[in-house]
Design a protein around this motif. Structure first.
Motif: not given
Length: 117
Positions: A37, A44-47, A40-41
């Protein structure tokens, strides 16, 4: 009699070890689930884009990150850049378009900056 007590004790020890191993496996599954988890966080593309921008700024290439952000925000610039890097005839058209667009943008900016009577 002592033998049956020893057998019972060995049987209980074995059951206890099995339960401990099941409990340990449950905790390991929980840890893997939590790690998945978190991963997966973090994917993310923005991260990822923010991390890449931080790395570029740290390397002294902050201008590259700004350019990439502008290309994402204004896709026409990417198309224009592709045309400039393309063939000769397309390059001339792209450069003329960029020049005209830049002049229009500068004229609008100058008229917006001028004081109103």
């Amino acid at each position: 009699m002592t033998r049956s007590i020893q057998e019972r004790s060995a049987f209980q020890d074995r059951r206890l070890r099995i339960e401990l191993l099941r409990l340990q496996a449950g905790y390991q599954r929980l840890a893997v689930r939590q790690s998945a988890c978190r991963l997966a966080g973090a994917v993310r593309p923005d991260v990822l884009a923010a991390q890449a921008g931080d790395h570029l700024r740290a390397a002294g290439l902050g201008w590259l990150g700004v350019g990439l952000r502008l290309l994402r925000r204004y896709p026409l610039m990417g198309s224009l850049l592709g045309s400039v890097l393309g063939t000769g005839s397309r390059r001339r058209v792209a450069l003329k378009t960029a020049l005209i667009t830049g002049l229009v943008w500068l004229a609008r900016r100058a008229s917006a900056d001028s004081p109103k009577p």
